[in-house]
Design a protein around this motif. Structure first.
Motif, PDB file in Angstrom:
ATOM      1  N   ALA A   1       6.143  -3.325 -10.768  1.00 49.64           N
ATOM      2  CA  ALA A   1       7.055  -3.361  -9.618  1.00 49.64           C
ATOM      3  C   ALA A   1       7.090  -2.012  -8.914  1.00 49.64           C
ATOM      4  N   VAL A   2       7.060  -0.947  -9.679  1.00 49.89           N
ATOM      5  CA  VAL A   2       7.035   0.397  -9.107  1.00 49.89           C
ATOM      6  C   VAL A   2       5.796   0.586  -8.237  1.00 49.89           C
ATOM      7  N   ARG A   3       4.667   0.031  -8.682  1.00 52.17           N
ATOM      8  CA  ARG A   3       3.409   0.181  -7.934  1.00 52.17           C
ATOM      9  C   ARG A   3       3.287  -0.805  -6.780  1.00 52.17           C
ATOM     10  N   GLY A   4       4.253  -1.682  -6.618  1.00 53.25           N
ATOM     11  CA  GLY A   4       4.200  -2.637  -5.520  1.00 53.25           C
ATOM     12  C   GLY A   4       3.374  -3.868  -5.814  1.00 53.25           C
ATOM     13  N   GLU A   5       3.048  -4.077  -7.076  1.00 48.89           N
ATOM     14  CA  GLU A   5       2.225  -5.233  -7.436  1.00 48.89           C
ATOM     15  C   GLU A   5       3.072  -6.482  -7.643  1.00 48.89           C
TER      16      GLU A   5
ATOM     17  N   VAL B   1       8.767   7.227  -6.782  1.00 49.15           N
ATOM     18  CA  VAL B   1       9.490   5.979  -7.048  1.00 49.15           C
ATOM     19  C   VAL B   1      10.178   6.132  -8.404  1.00 49.15           C
ATOM     20  N   GLY B   2      11.414   5.689  -8.495  1.00 41.80           N
ATOM     21  CA  GLY B   2      12.152   5.882  -9.740  1.00 41.80           C
ATOM     22  C   GLY B   2      12.406   7.347 -10.021  1.00 41.80           C
ATOM     23  N   ILE B   3      12.676   8.095  -8.971  1.00 41.65           N
ATOM     24  CA  ILE B   3      12.823   9.541  -9.094  1.00 41.65           C
ATOM     25  C   ILE B   3      13.884   9.928 -10.114  1.00 41.65           C
ATOM     26  N   MET B   4      15.025   9.214 -10.104  1.00 46.99           N
ATOM     27  CA  MET B   4      16.126   9.606 -10.983  1.00 46.99           C
ATOM     28  C   MET B   4      16.205   8.749 -12.249  1.00 46.99           C
ATOM     29  N   TRP B   5      15.215   7.886 -12.468  1.00 47.65           N
ATOM     30  CA  TRP B   5      15.206   7.078 -13.688  1.00 47.65           C
ATOM     31  C   TRP B   5      14.713   7.899 -14.869  1.00 47.65           C
TER      32      TRP B   5
ATOM     33  N   THR C   1       0.835  -1.211   0.000  1.00 46.07           N
ATOM     34  CA  THR C   1       0.000   0.000   0.000  1.00 46.07           C
ATOM     35  C   THR C   1       0.867   1.257   0.000  1.00 46.07           C
ATOM     36  N   TRP C   2       1.929   1.243   0.818  1.00 47.05           N
ATOM     37  CA  TRP C   2       2.826   2.411   0.856  1.00 47.05           C
ATOM     38  C   TRP C   2       3.550   2.583  -0.474  1.00 47.05           C
ATOM     39  N   GLN C   3       3.990   1.477  -1.061  1.00 46.09           N
ATOM     40  CA  GLN C   3       4.677   1.549  -2.347  1.00 46.09           C
ATOM     41  C   GLN C   3       3.765   2.137  -3.413  1.00 46.09           C
ATOM     42  N   ALA C   4       2.519   1.715  -3.433  1.00 44.41           N
ATOM     43  CA  ALA C   4       1.559   2.230  -4.409  1.00 44.41           C
ATOM     44  C   ALA C   4       1.303   3.723  -4.209  1.00 44.41           C
TER      45      ALA C   4
ATOM     46  N   ILE D   1      17.976  11.126  -3.167  1.00 45.75           N
ATOM     47  CA  ILE D   1      18.550  11.100  -1.822  1.00 45.75           C
ATOM     48  C   ILE D   1      17.692  11.903  -0.853  1.00 45.75           C
ATOM     49  N   ILE D   2      17.256  13.081  -1.280  1.00 47.34           N
ATOM     50  CA  ILE D   2      16.444  13.928  -0.408  1.00 47.34           C
ATOM     51  C   ILE D   2      15.167  13.213   0.011  1.00 47.34           C
ATOM     52  N   PHE D   3      14.485  12.578  -0.947  1.00 48.87           N
ATOM     53  CA  PHE D   3      13.240  11.895  -0.599  1.00 48.87           C
ATOM     54  C   PHE D   3      13.495  10.814   0.439  1.00 48.87           C
ATOM     55  N   HIS D   4      14.548  10.018   0.237  1.00 50.78           N
ATOM     56  CA  HIS D   4      14.787   8.913   1.160  1.00 50.78           C
ATOM     57  C   HIS D   4      15.316   9.393   2.507  1.00 50.78           C
ATOM     58  N   GLN D   5      16.006  10.520   2.543  1.00 49.53           N
ATOM     59  CA  GLN D   5      16.388  11.104   3.833  1.00 49.53           C
ATOM     60  C   GLN D   5      15.149  11.463   4.644  1.00 49.53           C
ATOM     61  N   GLU D   6      14.168  12.027   3.988  1.00 54.71           N
ATOM     62  CA  GLU D   6      12.943  12.434   4.685  1.00 54.71           C
ATOM     63  C   GLU D   6      12.049  11.236   4.998  1.00 54.71           C
ATOM     64  N   GLU D   7      12.010  10.257   4.099  1.00 52.81           N
ATOM     65  CA  GLU D   7      11.198   9.061   4.324  1.00 52.81           C
ATOM     66  C   GLU D   7      11.677   8.299   5.551  1.00 52.81           C
ATOM     67  N   GLU D   8      13.002   8.323   5.793  1.00 53.53           N
ATOM     68  CA  GLU D   8      13.576   7.599   6.924  1.00 53.53           C
ATOM     69  C   GLU D   8      13.110   8.131   8.272  1.00 53.53           C
ATOM     70  N   GLN D   9      12.469   9.287   8.289  1.00 53.88           N
ATOM     71  CA  GLN D   9      11.991   9.858   9.550  1.00 53.88           C
ATOM     72  C   GLN D   9      10.722   9.172  10.041  1.00 53.88           C
ATOM     73  N   TYR D  10      10.153   8.306   9.243  1.00 51.60           N
ATOM     74  CA  TYR D  10       8.896   7.632   9.596  1.00 51.60           C
ATOM     75  C   TYR D  10       9.113   6.119   9.684  1.00 51.60           C
ATOM     76  N   ARG D  11       8.213   5.453  10.388  1.00 52.86           N
ATOM     77  CA  ARG D  11       8.266   3.994  10.539  1.00 52.86           C
ATOM     78  C   ARG D  11       7.527   3.344   9.359  1.00 52.86           C
ATOM     79  N   LEU D  12       8.158   3.359   8.210  1.00 54.88           N
ATOM     80  CA  LEU D  12       7.485   2.911   6.991  1.00 54.88           C
ATOM     81  C   LEU D  12       8.019   1.547   6.522  1.00 54.88           C
ATOM     82  N   PRO D  13       7.162   0.721   5.940  1.00 57.54           N
ATOM     83  CA  PRO D  13       7.537  -0.642   5.524  1.00 57.54           C
ATOM     84  C   PRO D  13       8.177  -0.655   4.141  1.00 57.54           C
ATOM     85  N   THR D  14       9.415  -0.209   4.052  1.00 54.81           N
ATOM     86  CA  THR D  14      10.081  -0.061   2.753  1.00 54.81           C
ATOM     87  C   THR D  14      10.939  -1.260   2.364  1.00 54.81           C
ATOM     88  N   VAL D  15      11.272  -2.116   3.330  1.00 58.15           N
ATOM     89  CA  VAL D  15      12.284  -3.156   3.087  1.00 58.15           C
ATOM     90  C   VAL D  15      11.940  -4.103   1.936  1.00 58.15           C
TER      91      VAL D  15
END
Length: 402
Positions: free
Chosen positions: A119-123, A57-61, A46-49, A76-90
């Motif tokens: 894959a980008v949408r988490g499906e 997702v694929g910001i620099m692609w 759900t978070w990936q979608a 890098i900026i997006f992931h620095q900020e995303e790391e501030q939350y308890r999100l299921p990214t693994v």
């Protein structure tokens, strides 16, 4: 080294912060209850979608392969900020961070069109089939063999430590197609369906009781030659693409792991707040502070290089090496401060968190490059010290001793 965002970077960071503040909290993994694997995967999908729909997702692609056409520094900026939350990214770190860039860099356009969007949408989930029992740090020593049979390749062998192979729909796999040449020259990369006949996935239970890692066995698995990535025998060069993107996908402190603030909070809660006044405690906390600041500044050095259009250099190995050991040492010290309380498994005990990350961090010192390999990288490629003797480098693989 630049410590501040440029005006453009600051604007993008503000946009990211605002979006995360609105959307991230409801996707955070709950702290007050344990999730089943199915529930966790649903959180992750759900978070990936949600990220994909917002263009994070694929910001620099390149846009031609389903990316956003942005810059590495925006990634890098997006992931620095995303790391501030308890999100299921693994579950998507390896697939989206490493497998898909390899796929669209070395695969045909129609391959990217088919596999990147879902894959980008988490499906769909991807895994990376690299390490083997005799080829972990020395990746070029893989023994899983692929033999040509008409328009297909027949694969036999074993991979190990494959994250989320049990949940993966597809994977990229590095195999040996020519054992008569030196080890780096006889490799070829493919992508494959993880439901192919002949694939057996066996979960590996960790000290924590979970089974994120797996062994994967191949018995006469047929992979069409059309699923080859790059030229025959050029698999090592293709794998370098994967490893280059790994620098941006992994290596930082895991989200939600304890940090210096966690130790300060713990020390203030012990002995009526007197623990932090103990000179030995203060000295240890100071050492951890120096290590944390050193890691942060090293990451800023890499970030600065990216913002200038450069590729992060081998100095990125410093951050990963120090981060994993520091995290383990911090958690071990916290358990020492808790004394008998460090044995508690109660839900409300701070020991529960520190024990989890103490055990988990042991794996971090292996994943993405062992401590020993990283020290070699730093010695040879950062400090310029003489390289280790590698007598097997130009010897045909089939002449090497097992």
């Amino acid at each position: 080294m630049d410590f501040e965002d440029s005006p453009e970077e600051a604007s993008y960071r503000g946009h990211v912060k605002a979006w995360l503040a609105e959307h991230a909290p409801r996707h955070e993994v709950p702290e007050d209850r344990a999730l089943t694997e199915n529930d966790f995967m649903e959180f992750a999908r759900t978070w990936q979608a949600s990220k994909a729909a917002a263009g994070f997702v694929g910001i620099m692609w390149p846009t031609t392969v389903g990316g956003q056409g942005g810059t590495p520094i925006q990634h890098i900026i997006f992931h620095q900020e995303e790391e501030q939350y308890r999100l299921p990214t693994v579950p998507f770190q390896v697939g989206v961070g490493m497998c898909l860039p390899t796929l669209f860099t070395h695969g045909a356009a129609e391959v990217a069109q088919r596999y990147v969007p879902p894959a980008v949408r988490g499906e769909e989930i991807w895994c990376q089939l690299f390490s083997e029992p005799a080829a972990g740090s020395d990746l070029a020593a893989v023994r899983t063999r692929a033999i040509r049979d008409g328009e297909a390749w027949v694969v036999n062998g074993q991979k190990i430590w494959t994250s989320y192979a049990h949940a993966a729909d597809f994977g990229i796999v590095l195999v040996r197609t020519d054992p008569s040449v030196p080890k780096h020259k006889g490799l070829t990369m493919f992508y494959l369906d993880m439901r192919s006949p002949g694939i057996e996935v066996r979960p590996i239970k960790t000290l924590l009781g979970d089974a994120e890692f797996n062994e994967v066995f191949f018995t006469d698995v047929r992979i069409p030659d059309s699923q080859r990535l790059g030229e025959i025998g050029e698999g090592w060069k293709v794998s370098l693409t994967t490893l280059m993107f790994e620098r941006l996908a992994v290596g930082g402190r895991p989200a939600q792991s304890p940090d210096l603030r966690s130790l300060l909070q713990l020390s203030r809660s012990l002995s009526g707040g007197d623990a932090i006044r103990d000179s030995s405690v203060a000295e240890t906390l100071a050492r951890f502070y120096v290590a944390d600041e050193g890691m942060a500044l090293t990451r800023l050095r890499s970030t600065t290089a990216v913002s200038r259009g450069q590729v992060p250099g081998p100095e990125a190995s410093i951050g990963k090496l120090v981060m994993a050991k520091t995290l383990q040492d911090m958690c071990g010290y916290a358990l020492e401060m808790l004394e008998d309380g460090g044995l508690s498994d109660a839900e409300d005990s701070p020991a529960r968190m520190f024990k989890f990350w103490y055990l988990w961090s042991a794996g971090l010192r292996i994943a993405g490059g062992t401590d020993e390999v990283l020290r070699n990288v730093i010695a040879e490629r950062v400090l310029g010290l003489p390289a280790e003797d590698r007598p097997d480098r130009n010897t045909p693989f089939n002449q090497l001793k097992a």
